[in-house]
Design a protein around this motif. Structure first.
Motif, mmCIF file in Angstrom:
data_model
loop_
_atom_site.group_PDB
_atom_site.id
_atom_site.type_symbol
_atom_site.label_atom_id
_atom_site.label_comp_id
_atom_site.label_asym_id
_atom_site.label_seq_id
_atom_site.Cartn_x
_atom_site.Cartn_y
_atom_site.Cartn_z
ATOM 1 N N GLY A 1 0.842 -1.201 0.000
ATOM 2 C CA GLY A 1 0.000 0.000 0.000
ATOM 3 C C GLY A 1 0.868 1.239 0.000
ATOM 4 N N SER A 2 0.646 2.125 0.955
ATOM 5 C CA SER A 2 1.453 3.343 1.048
ATOM 6 C C SER A 2 2.623 3.191 2.024
ATOM 7 C CB SER A 2 0.565 4.515 1.485
ATOM 8 O OG SER A 2 0.027 4.251 2.764
ATOM 9 N N LYS A 3 2.768 1.999 2.598
ATOM 10 C CA LYS A 3 3.841 1.775 3.569
ATOM 11 C C LYS A 3 5.111 1.268 2.898
ATOM 12 C CE LYS A 3 2.922 0.074 7.575
ATOM 13 N NZ LYS A 3 2.575 -0.881 8.620
ATOM 14 N N THR B 1 11.574 1.448 -0.481
ATOM 15 C CA THR B 1 10.412 2.029 -1.155
ATOM 16 C C THR B 1 9.875 1.053 -2.201
ATOM 17 O OG1 THR B 1 11.693 3.066 -2.920
ATOM 18 C CG2 THR B 1 11.391 4.348 -0.878
ATOM 19 N N LYS B 2 8.691 1.319 -2.723
ATOM 20 C CA LYS B 2 8.121 0.472 -3.781
ATOM 21 C C LYS B 2 9.034 0.482 -5.015
ATOM 22 C CE LYS B 2 3.226 0.411 -2.832
ATOM 23 N NZ LYS B 2 1.881 0.633 -3.370
#
Length: 155
Positions: free
Chosen positions: A53-55, A117-118
């Motif tokens: 998600g945003s994590k 990070t992604k």
């Protein structure tokens, strides 16, 4: 009468030499037992958590490092098994530092944490990775462990 006296002195001297020899040998055994040792890594583990998600994700490596002089620091480098990188102790001099907290005069728990990070995760090789570690004691002794821990990178 002087002969028995001489025998007693000789026997006493031999007993004294044996006792002193035993103390000296014992002292040498103690000295060699307390000779400086190299740092030891124990209870090492690594865990990778993919971003979700945003994590952000993370990589965490933890190990207990001990040496009779105490621990100065720990450097680490994570690397993919497929790269056959073959790191050396010299390479680890430029590794990233883990944070170490003393748990006793001789032992520290060292933890290395890296946020992922992604975007970074998408660029990582999937599969098995290793952590190479270089522990440095306060007396300057070092221990290099090319495969201190392994973990898997998944998306």
């Amino acid at each position: 009468m002087s002969k028995p006296m001489s025998k007693r002195i000789v026997v006493s001297s031999l007993v004294g030499i044996a006792v002193i020899g035993g103390i000296t040998a014992g002292g040498l055994a103690i000295a060699s037992a307390s000779a400086a040792t190299k740092p030891a890594l124990e209870n090492s583990s690594a865990r990778y958590v993919a971003p979700s998600g945003s994590k952000a994700g993370s990589l965490t490596f933890t190990t207990d490092v001990s040496d009779d002089s105490g621990i100065k620091g720990l450097k680490v480098i994570p690397w993919p098994a497929g790269s056959a990188l073959g790191l050396t102790e010299a390479d680890l001099q430029h590794g990233e530092s883990a944070k170490c907290k003393s748990t006793s005069d001789e032992t520290s728990r060292c933890t290395y944490t890296l946020k992922v990070t992604k975007k970074e995760a998408a660029e990582l090789d999937q599969g098995t990775w290793y952590i190479s570690a270089l522990a440095t004691a306060k007396d300057g002794d070092t221990t290099f462990d090319s495969l201190a821990a392994r973990f898997n990178v998944t998306r």
